[in-house]
Scaffold this motif. Sequence first.
Motif, PDB file in Angstrom:
ATOM      1  N   VAL A 279      10.911  53.422 -52.301  1.00 23.68           N
ATOM      2  CA  VAL A 279       9.661  54.087 -52.813  1.00 23.68           C
ATOM      3  C   VAL A 279       8.466  53.473 -52.121  1.00 23.68           C
ATOM      4  O   VAL A 279       8.313  52.321 -52.009  1.00 23.68           O
ATOM      5  CB  VAL A 279       9.660  53.898 -54.217  1.00 23.68           C
ATOM      6  CG1 VAL A 279       8.159  54.702 -54.676  1.00 23.68           C
ATOM      7  CG2 VAL A 279      10.814  54.955 -54.912  1.00 23.68           C
TER       8      VAL A 279
ATOM      9  N   VAL B 247       9.740  58.910 -51.511  1.00 22.26           N
ATOM     10  CA  VAL B 247      10.921  58.367 -52.021  1.00 22.26           C
ATOM     11  C   VAL B 247      11.999  58.644 -50.927  1.00 22.26           C
ATOM     12  O   VAL B 247      12.057  59.841 -50.449  1.00 22.26           O
ATOM     13  CB  VAL B 247      11.346  59.205 -53.329  1.00 22.26           C
ATOM     14  CG1 VAL B 247      12.637  58.805 -54.066  1.00 22.26           C
ATOM     15  CG2 VAL B 247      10.359  59.021 -54.523  1.00 22.26           C
ATOM     16  N   ASP B 248      12.514  57.612 -50.629  1.00 21.50           N
ATOM     17  CA  ASP B 248      13.630  57.739 -49.594  1.00 21.50           C
ATOM     18  C   ASP B 248      13.176  58.393 -48.414  1.00 21.50           C
ATOM     19  O   ASP B 248      13.761  59.124 -47.616  1.00 21.50           O
ATOM     20  CB  ASP B 248      14.884  58.557 -50.170  1.00 21.50           C
ATOM     21  CG  ASP B 248      15.855  57.958 -49.250  1.00 21.50           C
ATOM     22  OD1 ASP B 248      16.254  56.944 -48.494  1.00 21.50           O
ATOM     23  OD2 ASP B 248      17.052  58.859 -49.426  1.00 21.50           O
TER      24      ASP B 248
ATOM     25  N   ARG C 159      16.571  52.461 -55.373  1.00 19.05           N
ATOM     26  CA  ARG C 159      15.302  53.135 -56.179  1.00 19.05           C
ATOM     27  C   ARG C 159      15.062  52.072 -57.313  1.00 19.05           C
ATOM     28  O   ARG C 159      15.735  51.855 -58.230  1.00 19.05           O
ATOM     29  CB  ARG C 159      15.842  54.408 -56.871  1.00 19.05           C
ATOM     30  CG  ARG C 159      14.980  55.166 -57.376  1.00 19.05           C
ATOM     31  CD  ARG C 159      13.842  56.217 -56.216  1.00 19.05           C
ATOM     32  NE  ARG C 159      14.594  56.390 -55.076  1.00 19.05           N
ATOM     33  CZ  ARG C 159      15.577  57.579 -54.650  1.00 19.05           C
ATOM     34  NH1 ARG C 159      15.526  58.410 -55.825  1.00 19.05           N
ATOM     35  NH2 ARG C 159      16.309  57.600 -53.717  1.00 19.05           N
TER      36      ARG C 159
END
Length: 114
Positions: free
Chosen positions: A16, A27-28, A92
Amino acid sequence: RPLVQHAPDRIRIGDVVVDLDAHAAFVDGEPVRCPPRQFSLLATLARRPNVAFDHEALIASVWGDRPVDGDPRRLRIAVSLLRGLLGSGPERPRIETVPRVGYRLVVGEERPAA
């Protein structure tokens, strides 16, 4: 590579990235639509990963309210929405509830090589 990296305008925690100047979250590697309250909450938690923030501090940081004015339901809703935005994955970070205290952004632990 380290799980937490800080730069003047970006915070990377696992997969992140919080771009403070652009007011954007990734995100990713993919941009996510992060409304202002959730972004402020994410930025607050991301600045100090693995540190528990109490309810009053988060309400004051996100809404600017004095703790007596802050409705704790607003915070629970914002955390729930942010958890949905972040999703889950091996790198994550996750928002963990700290009973009778508040919340913290937990960064996954690096696993030792087998």
